[in-house]
Design a protein around this motif. Structure first.
Motif, PDB file in Angstrom:
ATOM      1  N   VAL A 177       0.857  -1.190   0.000  1.00 27.86           N
ATOM      2  CA  VAL A 177       0.000   0.000   0.000  1.00 27.86           C
ATOM      3  C   VAL A 177       0.894   1.240   0.000  1.00 27.86           C
ATOM      4  N   PRO A 232       1.007   5.169   0.799  1.00 32.25           N
ATOM      5  CA  PRO A 232       0.191   6.150   1.537  1.00 32.25           C
ATOM      6  C   PRO A 232      -0.455   7.140   0.576  1.00 32.25           C
ATOM      7  N   ILE A 233      -1.638   7.585   0.909  1.00 30.17           N
ATOM      8  CA  ILE A 233      -2.420   8.390  -0.032  1.00 30.17           C
ATOM      9  C   ILE A 233      -1.670   9.646  -0.471  1.00 30.17           C
ATOM     10  N   GLU A 234      -0.854  10.195   0.434  1.00 23.60           N
ATOM     11  CA  GLU A 234      -0.129  11.430   0.068  1.00 23.60           C
ATOM     12  C   GLU A 234       0.822  11.162  -1.103  1.00 23.60           C
ATOM     13  N   ARG A 262       0.251   8.808  -3.510  1.00 20.14           N
ATOM     14  CA  ARG A 262      -0.389   8.154  -4.671  1.00 20.14           C
ATOM     15  C   ARG A 262      -0.624   9.130  -5.839  1.00 20.14           C
TER      16      ARG A 262
END
Ligand code: SDX
Length: 438
Positions: free
Chosen positions: A432, A434-436, A438
């Motif tokens: 995964v 981290p969204i920051e 992506r």
């Protein structure tokens, strides 16, 4: 044969599978009609392999003693009786008893079965309020599936799948109430008051009464219509492991109650590739008639791989010859229309479409013939049944078959929950982010 004897197949040798440096032998089984299968129950344990068979074209899910089909010869038998004989000599309630209990009833058994059904034709008054919640144009199959599932909320005392008495009363309730639930959905759609069942009438007459009578007038039931409906329900009553019956077995295999299992089967039957084909077929015939009756245009469309159009009511997974039910229904259609002097252009279009298609190489080489759904709609139209109710009538007919298979599933000493395997083709393991990032 006792009930458990009927799950017996004969061992007739083995099939040999070579895989890498392994060579294994798998049991070869044979049924009472000479059908053979490779028993792969031990395959994964022996080889770590599973089989893959999209749509289960080559895969048997169970042994069964209820219905036998021979698709090449166009044979259909319920518990060994040819469909043609049952259609000619029995009524639907006798056939329902045969499918569920394995033998045709004698007069006493038939009387008790009819009486058991007759006592349960009404639905709980609180269930009638369900219909106020449905939109006026709700499809009756959606109503049927919802209300049948909800029966389990009113009959919480008869939900145990291993209690024969609870199962028996649930069977009576379902067979008795399905026509009532169905007729109420029709009345709802036309804004007319619901008609209570009249238990002085037989099964088919009672349904026609609830469909077409009003408090303002008693409906004169045409005996020809009641006779035609009886025959249609018989030829729809079972068809071994079809999509909706396999759904009932799948849901039943988790020990879900009979109402929930039948509700799921109704959902599967609704699909236009399955029971919904009778509604789709009449819509197709209407489209062809409106288009000047140009059947060749539609046959060509059905052959065009770039066109998703299919001839509804044509083709079958098992029958590679005439569907014996289509022959029976077509004869009934012919007789009813001529007797009532009804000149339905759709019957003419259907016959011409059949003639053109059966001469066309595309249909011949694929062995595509009219199936049970091809002519049934023409009869329902003659009776004044609206198109959206056609698949509902299929469900009323198929109910005894669904029940018989659900009971057989639970009587099977080898019963296991249905849980197929798969071959995974998705992403392999990944982390995964981290969204920051992506
Ligand atoms: C019922 O299983 C049962 O027993 C069902 C039933 C029962 O009593 O429970 O008998 C009731 O569901 C009858 C079937 C009602 N459905 C229809 O009439 C819908 C139209 N028929 C088809 O969609 C189709 O024939 C099925 C769904 C019935 C069968 O599908 P299959 O077995 O998966 O066959 P397929 O789609 O693989 O078709 C094989 C070939 C294909 O062409 P190719 O890829 O080989 O070139 O035949 C073609 C299909 O394109 N084909 C049709 C066709 N049906 C099959 N082409 C045009 N029109 C059709 N109707």
């Amino acid at each position: 044969m006792t009930a458990s004897d009927k799950f017996q197949t004969q061992d007739v040798g083995t099939a040999r599978l070579t895989y890498g440096d392994q060579e294994i032998e798998l049991p070869l089984l044979e049924g009472s009609e000479g059908e053979r299968a490779i028993d792969i129950s031990a395959l994964r344990k022996m080889t770590s392999l599973v089989t893959l068979d999209e749509g289960f074209v080559n895969t048997g899910s169970t042994r069964s003693a209820i219905t036998f089909l021979d698709g090449e010869k166009g044979i259909l038998r319920y518990r060994g009786y040819p469909i043609e004989e049952l259609a000619a000599h029995c009524d639907f309630i006798e056939v329902a008893y045969l499918l569920i209990h394995g033998e045709l009833p004698d007069s006493e058994q038939a009387a008790a079965f009819r009486s058991g059904i007759r006592h349960h034709t009404m639905i709980h008054e609180d269930m009638r309020s369900f219909y106020n919640g449905f939109p006026r144009d709700a499809h009756p199959m959606a109503i049927l599936s919802s209300v049948v599932g909800a029966l389990s909320t009113f009959y919480q005392d008869s939900m145990q799948v291993d209690d024969p008495e609870q199962v028996e009363i649930s069977i009576f309730r379902l067979i008795a109430k399905l026509p009532t639930i169905a007729a109420y959905s029709y009345k709802k759609s036309i804004g007319q008051p619901f008609m209570y069942p009249n238990n002085d009438l037989d099964y088919c007459e009672n349904f026609l009464h609830m469909m077409f009578a009003t408090p303002a007038h008693e409906h004169m039931i045409d005996p020809d219509f009641a006779e035609a409906l009886n025959l249609l329900l018989i030829v729809h009553a079972d068809h071994e492991q079809n999509c909706s019956t396999s759904t009932v077995r799948m849901v039943g295999s988790s020990n879900a109650n009979l109402f929930a299992s039948i509700s799921a089967g109704i959902g599967a039957l609704w699909g236009p590739l399955h029971g919904g084909a009778n509604e789709a077929c009449v819509s197709m015939l209407e489209q062809i008639a409106a288009d000047g009756g140009n059947v060749k245009k539609y046959v060509d469309m059905a052959k065009d791989k770039n066109n998703s159009f299919r001839l509804m009511g044509f083709g079958h997974r098992v029958y590679k010859n005439f569907d014996p039910r289509a022959k029976i229904i077509r004869a009934c259609c012919d007789k009813l229309l001529s007797k009532l002097n009804i000149d339905d252009p759709l019957f003419d279009v259907a016959q011409e479409l059949q003639e053109v298609a059966l001469k066309d190489e595309y249909f011949v080489e694929r062995k595509l013939y009219p199936n049970v759904d091809f002519y049934s709609g023409v009869i329902y139209r003659a009776m004044g049944i609206p198109v959206q109710m056609f698949t509902v009538l299929f469900a009323i007919g198929r109910l005894p078959g669904w029940i018989a298979h659900w009971r057989e599933l639970h009587a099977n000493p080898g019963k296991r929950i249905y849980r197929p395997r798969q071959i995974y083709t998705g992403d392999t393991e990944r982390k995964v982010v981290p969204i920051e990032q992506r």
